[in-house]
Design a protein around this motif. Structure first.
Motif, mmCIF file in Angstrom:
data_model
loop_
_atom_site.group_PDB
_atom_site.id
_atom_site.type_symbol
_atom_site.label_atom_id
_atom_site.label_comp_id
_atom_site.label_asym_id
_atom_site.label_seq_id
_atom_site.Cartn_x
_atom_site.Cartn_y
_atom_site.Cartn_z
ATOM 1 N N MET A 1 -40.905 -155.297 -0.545
ATOM 2 C CA MET A 1 -41.850 -155.523 -1.104
ATOM 3 C C MET A 1 -42.544 -154.140 -1.316
ATOM 4 O O MET A 1 -42.951 -153.480 -0.177
ATOM 5 N N PRO A 2 -42.947 -153.731 -2.540
ATOM 6 C CA PRO A 2 -43.700 -152.456 -2.697
ATOM 7 C C PRO A 2 -44.957 -152.259 -1.961
ATOM 8 O O PRO A 2 -45.830 -153.223 -2.263
ATOM 9 N N ILE A 3 -45.531 -151.240 -1.807
ATOM 10 C CA ILE A 3 -46.799 -151.217 -1.061
ATOM 11 C C ILE A 3 -47.686 -150.812 -2.406
ATOM 12 O O ILE A 3 -47.447 -149.871 -3.307
ATOM 13 N N ALA A 4 -48.901 -151.692 -2.297
ATOM 14 C CA ALA A 4 -49.670 -151.616 -3.918
ATOM 15 C C ALA A 4 -50.278 -150.201 -3.967
ATOM 16 O O ALA A 4 -50.403 -149.756 -5.243
ATOM 17 N N VAL A 5 -50.762 -149.405 -2.949
ATOM 18 C CA VAL A 5 -51.530 -148.297 -3.155
ATOM 19 C C VAL A 5 -50.654 -147.262 -2.218
ATOM 20 O O VAL A 5 -50.125 -147.629 -1.166
ATOM 21 N N PRO A 6 -50.169 -146.170 -2.728
ATOM 22 C CA PRO A 6 -49.550 -145.107 -2.091
ATOM 23 C C PRO A 6 -50.173 -144.535 -0.899
ATOM 24 O O PRO A 6 -51.603 -144.463 -1.102
ATOM 25 N N PRO A 7 -49.677 -144.421 0.192
ATOM 26 C CA PRO A 7 -50.389 -143.857 1.108
ATOM 27 C C PRO A 7 -50.865 -142.373 1.154
ATOM 28 O O PRO A 7 -50.278 -141.668 0.036
ATOM 29 N N PRO A 8 -52.052 -141.871 1.520
ATOM 30 C CA PRO A 8 -52.831 -140.825 1.224
ATOM 31 C C PRO A 8 -51.971 -139.621 1.810
ATOM 32 O O PRO A 8 -52.436 -138.339 1.619
ATOM 33 N N TRP A 9 -50.810 -139.784 2.335
ATOM 34 C CA TRP A 9 -50.394 -138.595 3.241
ATOM 35 C C TRP A 9 -49.826 -137.538 2.060
ATOM 36 O O TRP A 9 -49.067 -137.827 0.906
ATOM 37 N N ARG A 10 -49.977 -136.134 2.563
ATOM 38 C CA ARG A 10 -49.450 -134.972 1.782
ATOM 39 C C ARG A 10 -48.081 -134.605 2.495
ATOM 40 O O ARG A 10 -47.128 -134.215 1.671
ATOM 41 N N THR A 11 -47.796 -134.881 3.836
ATOM 42 C CA THR A 11 -46.654 -134.647 4.513
ATOM 43 C C THR A 11 -46.078 -135.838 5.387
ATOM 44 O O THR A 11 -47.070 -136.380 6.069
ATOM 45 N N VAL A 12 -44.776 -136.087 5.311
ATOM 46 C CA VAL A 12 -44.455 -137.284 6.191
ATOM 47 C C VAL A 12 -43.352 -136.708 6.690
ATOM 48 O O VAL A 12 -42.238 -136.155 5.970
ATOM 49 N N VAL A 13 -43.199 -136.743 7.787
ATOM 50 C CA VAL A 13 -41.849 -136.220 8.726
ATOM 51 C C VAL A 13 -41.252 -137.713 9.293
ATOM 52 O O VAL A 13 -42.020 -138.448 9.847
ATOM 53 N N ILE A 14 -40.098 -137.865 8.934
ATOM 54 C CA ILE A 14 -39.180 -138.921 9.189
ATOM 55 C C ILE A 14 -38.511 -138.369 10.654
ATOM 56 O O ILE A 14 -37.772 -137.700 10.893
ATOM 57 N N SER A 15 -38.814 -139.442 11.545
ATOM 58 C CA SER A 15 -38.588 -139.183 12.897
ATOM 59 C C SER A 15 -37.544 -140.407 13.376
ATOM 60 O O SER A 15 -38.104 -141.609 13.411
ATOM 61 N N PRO A 16 -36.282 -140.238 13.557
ATOM 62 C CA PRO A 16 -35.593 -141.235 13.920
ATOM 63 C C PRO A 16 -36.023 -141.872 15.214
ATOM 64 O O PRO A 16 -36.030 -143.340 15.109
ATOM 65 N N HIS A 17 -36.546 -141.546 16.235
ATOM 66 C CA HIS A 17 -36.823 -141.975 17.446
ATOM 67 C C HIS A 17 -38.256 -141.605 17.872
ATOM 68 O O HIS A 17 -38.797 -140.594 17.090
ATOM 69 N N PHE A 18 -38.923 -142.119 18.707
ATOM 70 C CA PHE A 18 -40.159 -141.698 19.149
ATOM 71 C C PHE A 18 -40.341 -140.412 19.362
ATOM 72 O O PHE A 18 -41.509 -139.780 19.249
ATOM 73 N N ASP A 19 -39.517 -139.602 20.235
ATOM 74 C CA ASP A 19 -39.808 -138.151 20.391
ATOM 75 C C ASP A 19 -39.328 -137.221 19.468
ATOM 76 O O ASP A 19 -39.457 -136.021 19.788
ATOM 77 N N ASP A 20 -38.622 -137.531 18.515
ATOM 78 C CA ASP A 20 -38.075 -136.480 17.767
ATOM 79 C C ASP A 20 -38.723 -135.367 16.805
ATOM 80 O O ASP A 20 -38.455 -134.457 16.944
#
Length: 158
Positions: A1-20
């Motif tokens: 399901m698409p998110i209605a309002v885009p998140p306000p983030w300017r930077t997003v880090v994709i972390s596979p696991h909690f510590d990465d």
């Protein structure tokens, strides 16, 4: 399901696991444009009743849920210290999912990002979970017409 309002983030880090993200980018994250989010792909709780993985047992945990709760709390604290919002994709870590089970919960989040959001993904030279996350992220962003993500050296693997 698409998110209605885009998140306000300017930077997003994709972390596979909690510590990465914290292990690999702690020095860089505070310098990146905010608001900033660390998205942990394997951020879901394991199903109850599963046996503890060898790695979690080696770390002193007696159950998968105990390990998950401790790691989630540690990740929340590191995100707080680094000035990032903690975002968890509801997908359990590798030892607690079925063969070939892909983290599809990441897709709607990536498709909802505002144009110009900087996305960072792990290089993933020799860790299968990390490689799957990088490939999936690149595929979804390309289908959405988004720019190529930045690639970071995921420590200690790269």
């Amino acid at each position: 399901m698409p998110i209605a309002v885009p998140p306000p983030w300017r930077t997003v880090v994709i972390s596979p696991h909690f510590d990465d993200a914290a292990l690999s980018l702690a020095g860089l994250l505070p310098t990146l444009p905010g608001p900033l989010a660390v998205v942990t792909v394997h951020g879901g709780s394991p199903a109850p009743g599963l046996p503890v993985s060898g790695w979690d047992a080696l770390c002193g945990f007696s159950s998968p849920v105990e390990a998950y709760r401790a790691r989630r709390a540690e990740d929340a604290r590191s995100c707080e210290l680094l000035g990032a919002e903690q975002v968890l994709v509801d997908h359990p870590d590798g030892p607690y999912v079925g063969e070939g089970d892909e983290p599809a919960g990441l897709d709607p989040l990536l498709r909802s990002l505002a144009p110009g959001t900087r996305v960072l993904v792990p290089l993933a030279t020799n860790q299968p979970d990390h490689e799957a996350v990088r490939l999936r992220t690149r595929r979804v962003l390309a289908a959405a017409g988004a720019p190529e993500p930045w690639v970071y050296a995921d420590l200690p693997y790269t």
